[in-house]
Design an enzyme around this catalytic site. Structure first.
Site, PDB file in Angstrom:
ATOM      1  N   HIS A 121     -42.981 -19.125  29.574  1.00  0.00           N
ATOM      2  CA  HIS A 121     -44.364 -19.400  29.168  1.00  0.00           C
ATOM      3  C   HIS A 121     -45.382 -18.750  30.102  1.00  0.00           C
ATOM      4  O   HIS A 121     -46.523 -19.196  30.188  1.00  0.00           O
ATOM      5  CB  HIS A 121     -44.599 -20.919  29.057  1.00  0.00           C
ATOM      6  CG  HIS A 121     -43.823 -21.554  27.936  1.00  0.00           C
ATOM      7  ND1 HIS A 121     -43.588 -22.912  27.841  1.00  0.00           N
ATOM      8  CD2 HIS A 121     -43.245 -21.004  26.833  1.00  0.00           C
ATOM      9  CE1 HIS A 121     -42.886 -23.164  26.749  1.00  0.00           C
ATOM     10  NE2 HIS A 121     -42.659 -22.028  26.128  1.00  0.00           N
ATOM     11  N   CYS A 129     -55.967  -8.678  31.141  1.00  0.00           N
ATOM     12  CA  CYS A 129     -57.091  -8.397  30.246  1.00  0.00           C
ATOM     13  C   CYS A 129     -56.740  -8.795  28.812  1.00  0.00           C
ATOM     14  O   CYS A 129     -55.639  -8.507  28.344  1.00  0.00           O
ATOM     15  CB  CYS A 129     -57.401  -6.903  30.326  1.00  0.00           C
ATOM     16  SG  CYS A 129     -58.626  -6.374  29.129  1.00  0.00           S
TER      17      CYS A 129
HETATM   18  C1  BJW Z   1     -39.316 -35.708  35.022  1.00  0.00           C
HETATM   19  C2  BJW Z   1     -39.917 -36.163  36.141  1.00  0.00           C
HETATM   20  C3  BJW Z   1     -39.199 -36.026  37.308  1.00  0.00           C
HETATM   21  C4  BJW Z   1     -41.276 -36.542  34.578  1.00  0.00           C
HETATM   22  N1  BJW Z   1     -37.994 -35.466  37.275  1.00  0.00           N
HETATM   23  N2  BJW Z   1     -38.139 -35.162  34.903  1.00  0.00           N
HETATM   24  C5  BJW Z   1     -44.172 -27.584  14.213  1.00  0.00           C
HETATM   25  C6  BJW Z   1     -42.799 -27.719  14.395  1.00  0.00           C
HETATM   26  C7  BJW Z   1     -42.116 -26.895  15.278  1.00  0.00           C
HETATM   27  C8  BJW Z   1     -42.769 -25.914  15.998  1.00  0.00           C
HETATM   28  C9  BJW Z   1     -44.126 -25.792  15.823  1.00  0.00           C
HETATM   29  C10 BJW Z   1     -44.814 -26.603  14.933  1.00  0.00           C
HETATM   30  N3  BJW Z   1     -46.134 -26.238  14.980  1.00  0.00           N
HETATM   31  C11 BJW Z   1     -46.274 -25.231  15.875  1.00  0.00           C
HETATM   32  C12 BJW Z   1     -45.062 -24.936  16.393  1.00  0.00           C
HETATM   33  C13 BJW Z   1     -44.757 -23.903  17.400  1.00  0.00           C
HETATM   34  C14 BJW Z   1     -45.174 -24.354  18.798  1.00  0.00           C
HETATM   35  C15 BJW Z   1     -44.479 -25.689  19.119  1.00  0.00           C
HETATM   36  O1  BJW Z   1     -43.326 -25.743  19.502  1.00  0.00           O
HETATM   37  N4  BJW Z   1     -45.213 -26.796  19.008  1.00  0.00           N
HETATM   38  C16 BJW Z   1     -44.635 -28.138  19.212  1.00  0.00           C
HETATM   39  C17 BJW Z   1     -45.452 -28.893  20.263  1.00  0.00           C
HETATM   40  C18 BJW Z   1     -44.603 -28.824  17.879  1.00  0.00           C
HETATM   41  N5  BJW Z   1     -44.715 -23.321  19.688  1.00  0.00           N
HETATM   42  C19 BJW Z   1     -45.456 -22.245  19.931  1.00  0.00           C
HETATM   43  O2  BJW Z   1     -46.566 -22.093  19.454  1.00  0.00           O
HETATM   44  C20 BJW Z   1     -44.800 -21.176  20.790  1.00  0.00           C
HETATM   45  N6  BJW Z   1     -44.897 -19.921  20.157  1.00  0.00           N
HETATM   46  C21 BJW Z   1     -44.275 -19.691  18.999  1.00  0.00           C
HETATM   47  O3  BJW Z   1     -43.602 -20.531  18.446  1.00  0.00           O
HETATM   48  O4  BJW Z   1     -44.475 -18.415  18.525  1.00  0.00           O
HETATM   49  C22 BJW Z   1     -44.078 -18.173  17.183  1.00  0.00           C
HETATM   50  C23 BJW Z   1     -45.232 -18.591  16.315  1.00  0.00           C
HETATM   51  C24 BJW Z   1     -46.317 -17.764  16.243  1.00  0.00           C
HETATM   52  C25 BJW Z   1     -47.376 -18.123  15.426  1.00  0.00           C
HETATM   53  C26 BJW Z   1     -47.359 -19.349  14.737  1.00  0.00           C
HETATM   54  C27 BJW Z   1     -46.269 -20.189  14.863  1.00  0.00           C
HETATM   55  C28 BJW Z   1     -45.184 -19.804  15.663  1.00  0.00           C
HETATM   56  C29 BJW Z   1     -45.550 -21.060  22.115  1.00  0.00           C
HETATM   57  C30 BJW Z   1     -45.430 -22.306  22.921  1.00  0.00           C
HETATM   58  C31 BJW Z   1     -46.238 -22.167  24.198  1.00  0.00           C
HETATM   59  C32 BJW Z   1     -46.242 -23.474  24.969  1.00  0.00           C
HETATM   60  N7  BJW Z   1     -47.275 -23.428  25.913  1.00  0.00           N
HETATM   61  C33 BJW Z   1     -47.413 -24.559  26.822  1.00  0.00           C
HETATM   62  C34 BJW Z   1     -48.708 -24.329  27.625  1.00  0.00           C
HETATM   63  C35 BJW Z   1     -48.500 -23.173  28.596  1.00  0.00           C
HETATM   64  C36 BJW Z   1     -49.768 -22.845  29.276  1.00  0.00           C
HETATM   65  C37 BJW Z   1     -50.230 -23.971  30.128  1.00  0.00           C
HETATM   66  O5  BJW Z   1     -49.547 -24.338  31.105  1.00  0.00           O
HETATM   67  O6  BJW Z   1     -51.305 -24.498  29.846  1.00  0.00           O
HETATM   68  O7  BJW Z   1     -46.274 -24.646  27.684  1.00  0.00           O
HETATM   69  S1  BJW Z   1     -47.456 -26.145  26.045  1.00  0.00           S
HETATM   70  C38 BJW Z   1     -46.621 -26.991  27.344  1.00  0.00           C
HETATM   71  O8  BJW Z   1     -45.386 -27.523  26.814  1.00  0.00           O
HETATM   72  C39 BJW Z   1     -46.239 -25.909  28.356  1.00  0.00           C
HETATM   73  C40 BJW Z   1     -44.822 -26.308  28.689  1.00  0.00           C
HETATM   74  O9  BJW Z   1     -44.122 -25.200  29.237  1.00  0.00           O
HETATM   75  C41 BJW Z   1     -44.289 -26.782  27.365  1.00  0.00           C
HETATM   76  C42 BJW Z   1     -43.081 -27.667  27.481  1.00  0.00           C
HETATM   77  O10 BJW Z   1     -43.405 -28.863  28.135  1.00  0.00           O
HETATM   78  P1  BJW Z   1     -42.381 -29.514  29.159  1.00  0.00           P
HETATM   79  O11 BJW Z   1     -42.155 -28.606  30.298  1.00  0.00           O
HETATM   80  O12 BJW Z   1     -41.197 -29.991  28.435  1.00  0.00           O
HETATM   81  O13 BJW Z   1     -43.256 -30.724  29.725  1.00  0.00           O
HETATM   82  P2  BJW Z   1     -43.489 -32.172  29.086  1.00  0.00           P
HETATM   83  O14 BJW Z   1     -44.678 -32.748  29.733  1.00  0.00           O
HETATM   84  O15 BJW Z   1     -43.468 -32.128  27.613  1.00  0.00           O
HETATM   85  O16 BJW Z   1     -42.195 -32.991  29.536  1.00  0.00           O
HETATM   86  C43 BJW Z   1     -41.978 -33.314  30.895  1.00  0.00           C
HETATM   87  C44 BJW Z   1     -40.666 -34.059  31.007  1.00  0.00           C
HETATM   88  O17 BJW Z   1     -40.381 -34.259  32.366  1.00  0.00           O
HETATM   89  C45 BJW Z   1     -40.676 -35.436  30.328  1.00  0.00           C
HETATM   90  O18 BJW Z   1     -39.501 -35.562  29.534  1.00  0.00           O
HETATM   91  C46 BJW Z   1     -40.632 -36.411  31.500  1.00  0.00           C
HETATM   92  O19 BJW Z   1     -39.916 -37.610  31.208  1.00  0.00           O
HETATM   93  C47 BJW Z   1     -39.929 -35.593  32.525  1.00  0.00           C
HETATM   94  N8  BJW Z   1     -40.224 -35.943  33.913  1.00  0.00           N
HETATM   95  N9  BJW Z   1     -41.179 -36.682  35.758  1.00  0.00           N
HETATM   96  C48 BJW Z   1     -37.493 -35.049  36.072  1.00  0.00           C
HETATM   97  N10 BJW Z   1     -39.716 -36.477  38.461  1.00  0.00           N
HETATM   98 ZN    ZN Z   2     -58.836  -4.230  29.935  1.00  0.00          ZN
END
Ligand code: BJW
Ligand code: ZN
Length: 254
Positions: A121, A129
């Protein structure tokens, strides 16, 4: 604590040919970096992803989005890798091959000593840019010391003069193709995968543990919340990563 780990997992770690470590925001939680979806402390409890983490949001309100990402980048710069990051870096020395795949946009794995990190990500530290994708350098501290909610004007590209955007992958954007291919290939090749600190809801990254399990790998999830498992070679290790991972390394390799 070794008695609490399943023997199938300990054996898999001791004999692995290729280990994949797949991490999410939870691995950095103990460094003080907020996760996205945790109740109360998660970023999406207080901020609307549609207003901050989409290309449309940046086009509509660039100072709000840039200020928010600079605030988060400053939090990361002030943070230190925790015991989980260090345990993952140490794992590299315990197994013949390790592929580290992260969804995180911080650099705490690198700072803990992990040598090759696949960032699915993107990174807070690699702005570019919007128009020509030219990388833009970051300052160690942003002008005006951003605080939560403070707007900041994004810098301009030194090449074409357009706005610079955060180097992260927003909703609706494609993941970097080479990173995604490398991560999928590693998941299909590995014989053991540790999935650490992720809610597993964001696609396509969420497919990685499942791909590994379908390819026959032993899969373990490390999370304070129970994770549902599907079959006798998948395990949920409940607890904070900074506690579970050092204990797992001790149990497997000491
Ligand atoms: C601990 C702990 C401790 C706590 N020890 N553990 C409908 C259905 C399916 C898919 C989609 C849909 N509608 C849209 C989509 C696609 C979408 C998606 O998946 N959405 C879902 C939310 C539904 N995906 C995308 O858009 C991706 N692109 C894509 O699919 O391209 C094709 C496409 C193009 C055009 C249209 C449609 C599709 C891109 C996804 C980009 C994600 N970006 C983010 C933000 C990054 C920038 C930023 O930082 O601001 O990435 S979102 C955010 O979530 C971030 C993370 O990397 C990502 C995952 O989150 P993560 O790491 O799992 O964190 P949490 O908070 O969710 O979980 C933390 C966990 O830790 C918890 O379980 C806790 O219990 C645990 N924890 N303390 C161990 N001490
Ligand atoms: Zn440029």
């Amino acid at each position: 604590m070794s008695a609490t780990f399943p023997h199938v997992l300990l054996d898999a770690l001791r004999t692995t040919r290729h280990l994949v470590v797949f991490t999410g925001a939870g691995v950095s939680a103990e460094s003080g970096i907020p996760t996205f979806r945790d109740a109360l402390s998660g970023l999406w409890e207080r901020f609307d992803p549609a207003q901050l983490a989409t290309p449309e949001a940046f086009a509509e309100d660039p100072t709000l989005v840039w200020g928010w990402y600079e605030w988060r980048r400053m939090k990361v710069l002030a943070a230190q890798p925790n015991l989980a990051h260090h345990a993952i870096a140490e794992l590299e020395t315990c197994v013949p091959r390790l592929t580290l795949v992260t969804q995180n946009v911080d650099d705490l794995h690198e700072r803990a000593g992990s040598t090759e990190v696949i960032h699915l990500h993107g990174s807070l530290h690699q702005p570019r840019c919007v128009a020509c994708s030219m990388p833009h350098g970051t300052l160690s501290s942003a002008p005006g010391e951003p605080e939560e909610g403070r707007r900041l004007e994004p810098p301009r590209c030194l090449h074409c003069g357009e706005r610079v955007r955060p180097g992260v992958v927003w909703f609706g954007e494609m993941l970097p193709e080479s990173a995604l291919q490398a991560a999928f290939a590693a998941a299909q090749d590995c014989d053991c995968l540790l999935s650490i600190g992720t809610s597993g809801v964001v696609q396509p990254a969420a497919m990685i543990p499942q791909l590994a399990a379908e390819s026959g790998a032993v899969v373990a999830h490390v999370n304070p919340q129970p994770v549902s498992v599907h079959g006798p070679r998948e395990f949920s290790l409940e607890g904070p990563a900074g506690v579970v991972l050092p204990a797992l390394l001790d149990a497997a390799f000491q």
